[in-house]
Design a protein around this motif. Sequence first.
Motif, PDB file in Angstrom:
ATOM      1  N   ARG A   1     -10.215   4.016   9.616  1.00  0.00           N
ATOM      2  CA  ARG A   1     -11.612   4.088   9.171  1.00  0.00           C
ATOM      3  C   ARG A   1     -12.013   2.750   8.528  1.00  0.00           C
ATOM      4  O   ARG A   1     -11.173   2.082   7.917  1.00  0.00           O
ATOM      5  CB  ARG A   1     -11.783   5.223   8.168  1.00  0.00           C
ATOM      6  CG  ARG A   1     -11.584   6.600   8.767  1.00  0.00           C
ATOM      7  CD  ARG A   1     -11.980   7.725   7.820  1.00  0.00           C
ATOM      8  NE  ARG A   1     -11.614   7.553   6.427  1.00  0.00           N
ATOM      9  CZ  ARG A   1     -10.436   7.908   5.906  1.00  0.00           C
ATOM     10  NH1 ARG A   1      -9.496   8.456   6.662  1.00  0.00           N
ATOM     11  NH2 ARG A   1     -10.195   7.729   4.622  1.00  0.00           N
ATOM     12  N   PRO A   2     -13.271   2.354   8.656  1.00  0.00           N
ATOM     13  CA  PRO A   2     -13.713   1.043   8.145  1.00  0.00           C
ATOM     14  C   PRO A   2     -13.348   0.775   6.684  1.00  0.00           C
ATOM     15  O   PRO A   2     -12.954  -0.334   6.337  1.00  0.00           O
ATOM     16  CB  PRO A   2     -15.227   1.066   8.344  1.00  0.00           C
ATOM     17  CG  PRO A   2     -15.432   2.013   9.479  1.00  0.00           C
ATOM     18  CD  PRO A   2     -14.358   3.059   9.343  1.00  0.00           C
ATOM     19  N   GLU A   3     -13.465   1.787   5.832  1.00  0.00           N
ATOM     20  CA  GLU A   3     -13.149   1.558   4.419  1.00  0.00           C
ATOM     21  C   GLU A   3     -11.660   1.293   4.205  1.00  0.00           C
ATOM     22  O   GLU A   3     -11.272   0.523   3.331  1.00  0.00           O
ATOM     23  CB  GLU A   3     -13.635   2.724   3.534  1.00  0.00           C
ATOM     24  CG  GLU A   3     -12.968   4.064   3.797  1.00  0.00           C
ATOM     25  CD  GLU A   3     -13.638   4.906   4.880  1.00  0.00           C
ATOM     26  OE1 GLU A   3     -13.310   6.109   4.946  1.00  0.00           O
ATOM     27  OE2 GLU A   3     -14.450   4.393   5.656  1.00  0.00           O
ATOM     28  N   LEU A   4     -10.795   1.887   5.044  1.00  0.00           N
ATOM     29  CA  LEU A   4      -9.357   1.618   4.954  1.00  0.00           C
ATOM     30  C   LEU A   4      -9.026   0.240   5.521  1.00  0.00           C
ATOM     31  O   LEU A   4      -8.181  -0.468   4.977  1.00  0.00           O
ATOM     32  CB  LEU A   4      -8.557   2.703   5.679  1.00  0.00           C
ATOM     33  CG  LEU A   4      -8.677   4.116   5.122  1.00  0.00           C
ATOM     34  CD1 LEU A   4      -7.836   5.085   5.935  1.00  0.00           C
ATOM     35  CD2 LEU A   4      -8.310   4.163   3.654  1.00  0.00           C
ATOM     36  N   VAL A   5      -9.704  -0.123   6.607  1.00  0.00           N
ATOM     37  CA  VAL A   5      -9.488  -1.456   7.191  1.00  0.00           C
ATOM     38  C   VAL A   5      -9.810  -2.526   6.152  1.00  0.00           C
ATOM     39  O   VAL A   5      -9.065  -3.500   6.007  1.00  0.00           O
ATOM     40  CB  VAL A   5     -10.340  -1.648   8.471  1.00  0.00           C
ATOM     41  CG1 VAL A   5     -10.350  -3.101   8.911  1.00  0.00           C
ATOM     42  CG2 VAL A   5      -9.815  -0.754   9.585  1.00  0.00           C
TER      43      VAL A   5
ATOM     44  N   GLN B   1      -7.028  -5.102   4.940  1.00  0.00           N
ATOM     45  CA  GLN B   1      -7.245  -6.530   5.154  1.00  0.00           C
ATOM     46  C   GLN B   1      -7.153  -7.287   3.824  1.00  0.00           C
ATOM     47  O   GLN B   1      -6.530  -8.344   3.750  1.00  0.00           O
ATOM     48  CB  GLN B   1      -8.593  -6.772   5.822  1.00  0.00           C
ATOM     49  CG  GLN B   1      -8.809  -8.236   6.171  1.00  0.00           C
ATOM     50  CD  GLN B   1     -10.120  -8.470   6.890  1.00  0.00           C
ATOM     51  OE1 GLN B   1     -11.019  -7.637   6.867  1.00  0.00           O
ATOM     52  NE2 GLN B   1     -10.225  -9.610   7.529  1.00  0.00           N
ATOM     53  N   GLY B   2      -7.727  -6.741   2.782  1.00  0.00           N
ATOM     54  CA  GLY B   2      -7.643  -7.391   1.467  1.00  0.00           C
ATOM     55  C   GLY B   2      -6.212  -7.497   0.971  1.00  0.00           C
ATOM     56  O   GLY B   2      -5.799  -8.544   0.462  1.00  0.00           O
TER      57      GLY B   2
ATOM     58  N   ILE C   1      -0.213   1.574   3.141  1.00  0.00           N
ATOM     59  CA  ILE C   1       0.966   0.818   2.692  1.00  0.00           C
ATOM     60  C   ILE C   1       1.749   0.288   3.890  1.00  0.00           C
ATOM     61  O   ILE C   1       2.179  -0.866   3.897  1.00  0.00           O
ATOM     62  CB  ILE C   1       1.860   1.695   1.777  1.00  0.00           C
ATOM     63  CG1 ILE C   1       1.112   2.067   0.497  1.00  0.00           C
ATOM     64  CG2 ILE C   1       3.179   1.004   1.475  1.00  0.00           C
ATOM     65  CD1 ILE C   1       0.644   0.884  -0.343  1.00  0.00           C
ATOM     66  N   GLU C   2       1.913   1.099   4.914  1.00  0.00           N
ATOM     67  CA  GLU C   2       2.607   0.658   6.131  1.00  0.00           C
ATOM     68  C   GLU C   2       1.859  -0.499   6.792  1.00  0.00           C
ATOM     69  O   GLU C   2       2.465  -1.500   7.177  1.00  0.00           O
ATOM     70  CB  GLU C   2       2.743   1.827   7.110  1.00  0.00           C
ATOM     71  CG  GLU C   2       3.217   1.427   8.487  1.00  0.00           C
ATOM     72  CD  GLU C   2       4.638   0.904   8.557  1.00  0.00           C
ATOM     73  OE1 GLU C   2       4.925   0.114   9.470  1.00  0.00           O
ATOM     74  OE2 GLU C   2       5.451   1.272   7.685  1.00  0.00           O
ATOM     75  N   ALA C   3       0.559  -0.391   6.913  1.00  0.00           N
ATOM     76  CA  ALA C   3      -0.228  -1.429   7.580  1.00  0.00           C
ATOM     77  C   ALA C   3      -0.280  -2.719   6.765  1.00  0.00           C
ATOM     78  O   ALA C   3      -0.246  -3.810   7.323  1.00  0.00           O
ATOM     79  CB  ALA C   3      -1.646  -0.926   7.847  1.00  0.00           C
ATOM     80  N   ALA C   4      -0.352  -2.597   5.461  1.00  0.00           N
ATOM     81  CA  ALA C   4      -0.476  -3.788   4.610  1.00  0.00           C
ATOM     82  C   ALA C   4       0.858  -4.494   4.393  1.00  0.00           C
ATOM     83  O   ALA C   4       0.914  -5.724   4.368  1.00  0.00           O
ATOM     84  CB  ALA C   4      -1.082  -3.408   3.262  1.00  0.00           C
TER      85      ALA C   4
END
Length: 142
Positions: free
Chosen positions: A88-92, A96-97, A131-134
């Motif tokens: 979802r955009p808010e998670l992206v 990204q941050g 957490i996995e993505a970041a």
Amino acid sequence: MLAHPSGDYAITEMYSVPDDAWYLELDLVRGQRALVTAIVPDEDPAREPTVCFDPRGPHLDIPYEVMRWFMDRVDDEIRTSRAWMRQRPELVEVIQGLRQEHMGAIDDADFPHVLAQVRAAVPEADLPAVIEAAFGRTLDGP
């Protein structure tokens, strides 16, 4: 380097830190020449993957089977490098941050503090995916 079964072609993969992107090159083994380059950005959702052909080189026919093999590998890279961008955009935005601030890695000493910040910003159900993505790790550890 990943060699094609024919032995005539290979794929070279490299990461460009200044570009925040994976570069995959389809190379002609004989002559050591890059024929096609795919660029897969993995930090900025606004940048799309691209494919470039060498306009300076002489015309060369690339067999369909070889091009399909190369594009399948590019597709795999897009899927793995950019999977987090399908959230979802808010998670992206949060992911990204975090990726920019921590360069995709975090040490164990800093993890509890960052985890508390992320917990305050995203729903608990989304926490493992963020957490996995970041950071490429689970809530329990690396």
